[in-house]
Design a protein around this motif. Structure first.
Motif, PDB file in Angstrom:
ATOM      1  N   ALA A  16       0.833  -1.215   0.000  1.00  0.00           N
ATOM      2  CA  ALA A  16       0.000   0.000   0.000  1.00  0.00           C
ATOM      3  C   ALA A  16       0.862   1.259   0.000  1.00  0.00           C
ATOM      4  O   ALA A  16       0.431   2.315  -0.488  1.00  0.00           O
TER       5      ALA A  16
ATOM      6  N   ARG B 282      -3.947   1.706  -6.337  1.00  0.00           N
ATOM      7  CA  ARG B 282      -3.821   0.328  -5.866  1.00  0.00           C
ATOM      8  C   ARG B 282      -5.083   0.020  -5.066  1.00  0.00           C
ATOM      9  O   ARG B 282      -5.500   0.815  -4.233  1.00  0.00           O
TER      10      ARG B 282
ATOM     11  N   ALA C 263      -4.504   4.688  -2.705  1.00  0.00           N
ATOM     12  CA  ALA C 263      -4.658   3.321  -2.196  1.00  0.00           C
ATOM     13  C   ALA C 263      -6.063   3.170  -1.630  1.00  0.00           C
ATOM     14  O   ALA C 263      -6.531   4.002  -0.851  1.00  0.00           O
TER      15      ALA C 263
END
Length: 364
Positions: free
Chosen positions: A123, A133, A162
């Motif tokens: 992460a 992500r 993330a």
């Protein structure tokens, strides 16, 4: 495929769309609801939308909505299961840990080393393809307390771009601090008619489809799995035997139930991380659930409720005639008590024998 093709979860999808329209998409979500209703599928399709290079506006039942284009390279990578920025974490992730000595572990929980290696560390790394992500943790309730505590900072202050989605059927197992750091999205049970249709499409008879759609309580995954299992094969036989059980047949039926539970457990040996004994116990508990379900239908029929759409009408009518409202109620209570004793490792054969003999005293 897009998130809008996930069936029966309009309320959850609309909640996500509202956040997207308002440009207030949270970076940490909990997708929660019964097993087998599309939570994990929705999480992957949500990730696809977040990763899509050319999101489009479509018209839907919710009005104008954002959707993935389903054509760009990002969408194609997600569809193929090969997108480097989509991370799906589960107990099977153990097969890919860097420490080779740990790869053969039989995991019941998601331990801290799995969460660190597959969530916390990646992460903090820039997305491989530049957009985002996305981390989807399946059966997230299996994170032990250490693992849950370790992920708190990532949930509260996720790195830019993330996104984390915790998928669970047991949100009550999360620490309060996990709940406080995530947006909650509830997924409800699916409609009985929808599940019946899917079972028929999968090859089930109308009778079997009606039974499992009713039994599953809106959980399509459960209905599909059980209808094609050993328990699906004995469905009719179980209810027929229950409607005719007496002192002469109780012991033989108890042995039959134990054998069926073991066959079901054996069929799971390559699908679960549990021991054979635990899989067998799960089969025996499911058999008791089917017995409770049968008596519940009989109770409703005895009370004059129409249960014609629930399958196995003849056997249910025989059960209602044999036990009546009072006898069916007592049978349900006795079976629920027996389920608790199975968890306490009481001898299954003796338990089924005692339960069936108790049934005979409640019948007419």
């Amino acid at each position: 495929m897009s998130i809008f093709e996930v069936q029966g979860q309009g309320r959850a999808i609309e909640q996500l769309q509202r956040a997207m329209r308002a440009e207030r998409v949270a970076q940490s979500y909990i997708f929660h609801g019964p097993e087998g209703v599309g939570k994990a599928l929705s999480a992957v399709q949500w990730a696809k939308l977040l990763l899509c290079a050319r999101p489009v506006t479509r018209t839907s039942e919710f009005g104008p909505v954002w959707d993935c284009c389903d054509e760009c390279h990002e969408c194609q990578l997600v569809a193929s299961g090969g997108h480097p920025d989509l991370h799906i974490i589960s107990r099977s992730s153990n097969k890919y840990v860097k420490d080779k000595s740990k790869r053969d572990r039989q995991l019941r929980d998601l331990p801290i080393d799995i969460i660190r290696e597959f969530v916390i560390v990646p992460a903090g790394v820039q997305p491989s393809r530049g957009r985002a992500r996305v981390f989807v943790i399946d059966e997230a309730e299996r994170m032990n307390n250490q693992a849950q505590n370790s992920i708190l900072k990532t949930l509260e202050e996720p790195p830019a771009n993330a996104y984390l989605v915790l998928v669970t059927s047991r949100p009550d197992r999360f620490l309060p601090t996990i709940h406080s750091r995530c947006q909650s999205v509830r997924f409800g049970p699916l409609g009985r008619e929808f599940i019946t249709g899917k079972l028929v499409e999968a090859g089930a008879s109308a009778e079997a489809a009606g039974y499992w759609a009713n039994f599953s309580g809106g959980r399509l995954g459960m209905a599909l799995n059980l209808s094609g299992s050993v328990l699906g094969e004995v469905r009719s036989d179980l209810l027929s035997r229950l409607s005719a059980v007496d002192y002469d047949t109780a012991l033989e039926m108890a042995g039959w139930l134990v054998d069926v539970g073991k066959k079901y457990g054996d069929s799971l040996k390559d699908e679960t991380e549990q021991s054979g004994a635990e899989n067998t116990r799960d089969g025996q508990i499911l058999l008791m659930e089917m017995m409770i379900h049968g008596f519940s239908l009989a109770l409703r029929e005895a009370a004059g409720v129409d249960v014609s759409g629930a399958g196995e009408r003849d056997s249910v009518s025989k059960l209602a005639g044999r036990f009546g409202s009072y006898g069916a109620s007592e049978a349900i209570r006795a079976t629920a008590r027996a389920q608790g004793q199975l968890y306490a490792n009481v001898n299954a054969t003796l338990l089924f024998e005692s339960l069936l003999l108790e049934y005979t005293s409640n019948g007419r």
